[in-house]
Design a protein around this motif. Structure first.
Motif, PDB file in Angstrom:
ATOM      1  N   MET A  26      87.492 -53.739  12.295  1.00 58.11           N
ATOM      2  CA  MET A  26      88.322 -53.286  10.979  1.00 58.11           C
ATOM      3  C   MET A  26      87.989 -54.349   9.748  1.00 58.11           C
ATOM      4  N   LEU A  27      87.896 -55.653  10.103  1.00 57.25           N
ATOM      5  CA  LEU A  27      87.850 -56.693   9.082  1.00 57.25           C
ATOM      6  C   LEU A  27      86.427 -56.347   8.680  1.00 57.25           C
ATOM      7  N   ALA A  28      85.465 -56.144   9.427  1.00 55.21           N
ATOM      8  CA  ALA A  28      83.919 -56.088   9.085  1.00 55.21           C
ATOM      9  C   ALA A  28      83.921 -54.756   8.303  1.00 55.21           C
ATOM     10  N   GLY A  29      84.574 -53.722   8.798  1.00 53.17           N
ATOM     11  CA  GLY A  29      84.497 -52.336   7.892  1.00 53.17           C
ATOM     12  C   GLY A  29      85.275 -52.472   6.362  1.00 53.17           C
ATOM     13  N   ALA A  30      86.142 -53.491   6.264  1.00 54.75           N
ATOM     14  CA  ALA A  30      86.911 -53.678   4.882  1.00 54.75           C
ATOM     15  C   ALA A  30      86.022 -54.403   4.161  1.00 54.75           C
ATOM     16  N   PHE A  31      85.266 -55.431   4.769  1.00 56.30           N
ATOM     17  CA  PHE A  31      84.410 -56.239   3.975  1.00 56.30           C
ATOM     18  C   PHE A  31      83.167 -55.453   3.557  1.00 56.30           C
ATOM     19  N   LEU A  32      82.691 -54.733   4.217  1.00 53.38           N
ATOM     20  CA  LEU A  32      81.616 -53.886   4.044  1.00 53.38           C
ATOM     21  C   LEU A  32      81.853 -52.816   3.042  1.00 53.38           C
ATOM     22  N   GLY A  33      83.167 -52.165   3.134  1.00 53.33           N
ATOM     23  CA  GLY A  33      83.598 -51.160   2.297  1.00 53.33           C
ATOM     24  C   GLY A  33      83.919 -51.820   0.852  1.00 53.33           C
ATOM     25  N   THR A  34      84.374 -53.053   0.901  1.00 53.68           N
ATOM     26  CA  THR A  34      84.683 -53.721  -0.361  1.00 53.68           C
ATOM     27  C   THR A  34      83.252 -53.842  -1.003  1.00 53.68           C
ATOM     28  N   THR A  35      82.312 -54.861  -0.576  1.00 57.51           N
ATOM     29  CA  THR A  35      81.150 -54.987  -1.047  1.00 57.51           C
ATOM     30  C   THR A  35      80.363 -53.728  -1.623  1.00 57.51           C
ATOM     31  N   TRP A  36      80.419 -52.749  -0.891  1.00 57.68           N
ATOM     32  CA  TRP A  36      79.605 -51.624  -1.094  1.00 57.68           C
ATOM     33  C   TRP A  36      80.159 -50.754  -2.439  1.00 57.68           C
ATOM     34  N   MET A  37      81.630 -50.765  -2.500  1.00 57.21           N
ATOM     35  CA  MET A  37      82.432 -50.219  -3.767  1.00 57.21           C
ATOM     36  C   MET A  37      82.053 -51.219  -4.845  1.00 57.21           C
ATOM     37  N   ILE A  38      81.844 -52.544  -4.695  1.00 56.51           N
ATOM     38  CA  ILE A  38      81.623 -53.424  -5.743  1.00 56.51           C
ATOM     39  C   ILE A  38      80.035 -53.297  -6.219  1.00 56.51           C
ATOM     40  N   GLY A  39      79.353 -53.044  -5.353  1.00 61.05           N
ATOM     41  CA  GLY A  39      77.773 -52.535  -5.478  1.00 61.05           C
ATOM     42  C   GLY A  39      77.839 -51.322  -6.401  1.00 61.05           C
ATOM     43  N   LEU A  40      78.658 -50.306  -6.137  1.00 65.21           N
ATOM     44  CA  LEU A  40      78.588 -49.192  -6.988  1.00 65.21           C
ATOM     45  C   LEU A  40      79.205 -49.525  -8.454  1.00 65.21           C
ATOM     46  N   ILE A  41      79.894 -50.498  -8.606  1.00 68.23           N
ATOM     47  CA  ILE A  41      80.465 -50.974  -9.891  1.00 68.23           C
ATOM     48  C   ILE A  41      79.359 -51.741 -10.809  1.00 68.23           C
ATOM     49  N   VAL A  42      78.544 -52.284 -10.313  1.00 71.05           N
ATOM     50  CA  VAL A  42      77.480 -53.013 -10.779  1.00 71.05           C
ATOM     51  C   VAL A  42      76.461 -52.207 -11.858  1.00 71.05           C
ATOM     52  N   PRO A  43      75.906 -51.019 -11.348  1.00 70.64           N
ATOM     53  CA  PRO A  43      75.070 -50.128 -12.057  1.00 70.64           C
ATOM     54  C   PRO A  43      75.702 -49.907 -13.268  1.00 70.64           C
ATOM     55  N   PRO A  44      76.634 -49.531 -13.640  1.00 69.23           N
ATOM     56  CA  PRO A  44      76.950 -48.987 -14.958  1.00 69.23           C
ATOM     57  C   PRO A  44      77.158 -50.366 -15.801  1.00 69.23           C
ATOM     58  N   TRP A  45      77.412 -51.384 -15.306  1.00 69.61           N
ATOM     59  CA  TRP A  45      77.288 -52.561 -16.132  1.00 69.61           C
ATOM     60  C   TRP A  45      75.878 -53.156 -16.562  1.00 69.61           C
ATOM     61  N   LEU A  46      74.972 -52.815 -15.723  1.00 68.72           N
ATOM     62  CA  LEU A  46      73.684 -53.114 -15.602  1.00 68.72           C
ATOM     63  C   LEU A  46      73.046 -52.128 -16.878  1.00 68.72           C
ATOM     64  N   LEU A  47      73.559 -50.637 -16.767  1.00 73.24           N
ATOM     65  CA  LEU A  47      73.082 -49.883 -17.636  1.00 73.24           C
ATOM     66  C   LEU A  47      73.689 -50.110 -19.162  1.00 73.24           C
ATOM     67  N   SER A  48      74.765 -50.561 -19.035  1.00 72.48           N
ATOM     68  CA  SER A  48      75.394 -50.955 -20.485  1.00 72.48           C
ATOM     69  C   SER A  48      74.552 -52.139 -21.080  1.00 72.48           C
ATOM     70  N   LYS A  49      73.995 -53.064 -20.359  1.00 72.49           N
ATOM     71  CA  LYS A  49      72.998 -54.180 -20.750  1.00 72.49           C
ATOM     72  C   LYS A  49      71.821 -53.619 -21.116  1.00 72.49           C
ATOM     73  N   ALA A  50      71.327 -52.652 -20.354  1.00 69.93           N
ATOM     74  CA  ALA A  50      69.881 -52.175 -20.789  1.00 69.93           C
ATOM     75  C   ALA A  50      69.985 -51.366 -22.103  1.00 69.93           C
ATOM     76  N   VAL A  51      71.071 -50.599 -22.384  1.00 69.05           N
ATOM     77  CA  VAL A  51      71.248 -49.897 -23.479  1.00 69.05           C
ATOM     78  C   VAL A  51      71.270 -50.873 -24.638  1.00 69.05           C
ATOM     79  N   ASP A  52      72.337 -51.773 -24.507  1.00 69.02           N
ATOM     80  CA  ASP A  52      72.488 -52.634 -25.720  1.00 69.02           C
ATOM     81  C   ASP A  52      71.621 -53.814 -26.048  1.00 69.02           C
ATOM     82  N   GLU A  53      70.926 -54.340 -24.805  1.00 65.03           N
ATOM     83  CA  GLU A  53      69.861 -55.422 -25.179  1.00 65.03           C
ATOM     84  C   GLU A  53      68.294 -55.080 -25.181  1.00 65.03           C
TER      85      GLU A  53
END
Length: 538
Positions: free
Chosen positions: A1-28
């Motif tokens: 369950m702890l491993a699942g929570a860790f992987l679920g968290t890192t996966w969700m954070i991994g999904l958050i990063v692309p919008p931030w990268l996209l914003s940088k690609a657009v602005d810079e």
């Protein structure tokens, strides 16, 4: 369950990063026309995408492992408790209920466990998104912070409704499953008695009622599913419209608009997961309550820890007035056979009673010692699959064959292709009813208990075989206590003592001949049995 929570968290954070990268690609990169920076941000986006895909695979594998582990552990607990309940099981729970627990309830509980990883990850992702959006616009952050709980709150009443309708559906499902199990198990008997159509009509009625409840559950579930997809999409449209207006007014940059859209679009996943988790948990609570109720059933037998009498002693059952002296061969005759069988269960410690053995209450005696020295043999006792010698529990050929002869089943063994090594199917499906009865008697004799309590041990055989069985039983059990329930004159005539019960209480005791002469009720019961047997032979 702890491993699942860790992987679920890192996966969700991994999904958050692309919008931030996209914003940088657009602005810079895109707006200034800097191709090098654009390539750098796109490469980073690809790398994050690959890493997120890997985390998604590992998260899914972990959640599957949790689900399977939870299911198998729950099934093991249910099966172990079913074994502990023993003869209590069939009296307290229908076979359909057990089947439904094993097939439906266990799966619902196991599925709820898989919500832990994505659920925890969704909470973390929600908090991270709020922080990132706050860095862009506090107003948008407040909208996001307040909007998600509102969405989840809208579904709350639907989840309560699902819990209520799910409970009613689950109860009807158990009834319908029990009905179909009974029909399949007794199909031959039902067909022979002409009762197949009656049971079919009852099953159709149960099935129709179950279908109505199923529609109710489906209606609530469909609204929950619709809300899980529709409300986040509506929320995304509202936030995007506000962010677009802010970008048009110059309050935020175009890249920030892309990021906000990506962040809020990402929140569709955790919001949907929260709603799905609520629905799954609601189903699991209904299922778990059924499983826990089953696991809380206590066996109707001795759970004491005291010592049994050190030597053969008298059995006494106060409720019926039955007293069995050590070494006797006694027959119990009930005006209704179930009354005599109930006495057998109480004398064997399988039903609550004040029965004593040598002055010691049965429920105070250590259960293992009680089961070793007192054996209750009935016609519902399960016959497992395996070689004949394994089915009857024999250690060597000599002891098995001696019990085989005592139970008058030598003809069956000799007719088997490989004799004692012939494989018997589960429930001895490849044997007839009379043969199964004799095999059960062989097993009881090989247990060699100090006290044998047998319910109708000869009811499914012809008169010739019955006479051989009771003679063999007397020889094999010479000097040891044996109690049988029966109304057969052949068995009663060979008993040391016969006890006649009316309404579960002994009203007369004596030999078969004495009771025939002096007890009219006894005479009527035995005469009826003799007449039915003669009719069957004709």
């Amino acid at each position: 369950m702890l491993a699942g929570a860790f992987l679920g968290t890192t996966w969700m954070i991994g999904l958050i990063v692309p919008p931030w990268l996209l914003s940088k690609a657009v602005d810079e990169g895109l707006i200034p026309g800097d191709l090098g920076r654009l390539v750098e941000w796109v490469a980073a986006l690809i790398g994050v995408g690959v890493l997120t895909a890997y985390l998604s695979i590992m998260r899914h594998r972990t959640m599957t492992r949790i689900r399977m582990d939870g299911a198998f552990r729950t099934v093991t607990a249910v099966n172990r408790h079913a074994t502990v309940l023993g003869a209590t099981l069939s009296r307290r729970v229908t076979s359909g209920e057990v089947v439904t627990i094993g097939i439906g309830d266990v799966g619902a509980v196991a599925m709820a466990l898989t919500m832990a990883g994505p659920g925890f990850g969704g909470l973390v992702a929600y908090a991270v998104v709020v922080v990132l959006v706050f860095a862009i616009s506090p107003l948008l952050a407040i909208i996001v912070l307040a909007g998600v709980p509102v969405l989840a709150g809208v579904v709350g009443p639907l989840l309560k409704r699902l819990n209520h309708t799910g409970t009613a559906y689950r109860q009807r499902q158990g009834v319908a499953t029990a009905r179909i199990v009974d029909i399949v198990g007794g199909l031959r008997v039902l067909s022979g008695l002409g009762g197949k159509d009656v049971f079919a009509r009852r099953y159709r009625a149960d099935s129709a009622a179950l279908r109505v409840e199923g529609y109710r559950v489906g209606a609530v579930s469909s609204w929950i599913a619709a809300c899980g997809v529709g409300l986040p999409a509506l929320f995304l449209a509202v936030v995007t419209w506000i962010a677009a207006r802010m970008a048009a007014q110059g309050t935020i940059r175009p890249g920030d608009l892309v990021a906000v859209y990506g962040y809020v679009g990402l929140l569709v996943i955790p919001v949907f997961q929260f709603i799905e988790a609520g629905e799954s948990l609601s189903r699991a609570l209904v299922a778990a309550s059924r499983i826990v109720r089953f696991l809380n059933l206590a066996p109707d037998r001795s759970t004491g820890t005291g010592a049994a009498p050190p030597r053969p002693s008298e059995l006494h059952e106060p409720r019926s007035g039955v007293r069995i002296a050590a070494g006797e061969f006694v027959a119990l005759v009930g005006a209704r056979p179930a009354e005599a069988e109930a006495v057998i269960e109480r004398l064997g410690g399988f039903a609550p009673s004040d029965a004593t053995w040598g002055g010691v209450r049965l429920d105070a005696i250590d259960a293992d010692e009680l089961r070793r020295r007192i054996v209750v043999a009935d016609n519902d006792a399960y016959l497992f699959a395996g070689a004949f010698r394994e089915v009857v529990g024999g250690a060597d050929d000599a002891s098995v064959l001696a019990a085989v002869d005592a139970a008058a089943v030598r003809d069956v063994v000799e007719a088997l292709p490989d004799g004692l090594n012939t494989r018997i199917r589960g429930r001895a499906a490849n044997l007839s009813g009379g043969q199964r009865q004799r095999v059960r008697l062989v097993r009881a004799l090989l247990a060699d208990p100090e006290i044998l309590l047998a319910a109708e041990p000869t009811s499914a055989v012809d008169a010739h075989t019955e006479a051989a069985m009771v003679d063999g039983l007397r020889r094999a059990r010479s000097g040891r206590t044996t109690v049988v329930t029966t109304t057969s004159p052949l068995v009663l005539d060979r008993a040391d003592r016969v006890m006649f019960l009316v309404d579960g209480v002994v009203v007369a005791t004596g030999t078969h001949a004495e009771l025939l002469t002096g007890e009219s009720g006894y005479r009527a019961v035995v005469a009826r049995t003799a007449g039915e047997a003669a009719e069957v032979r004709r």
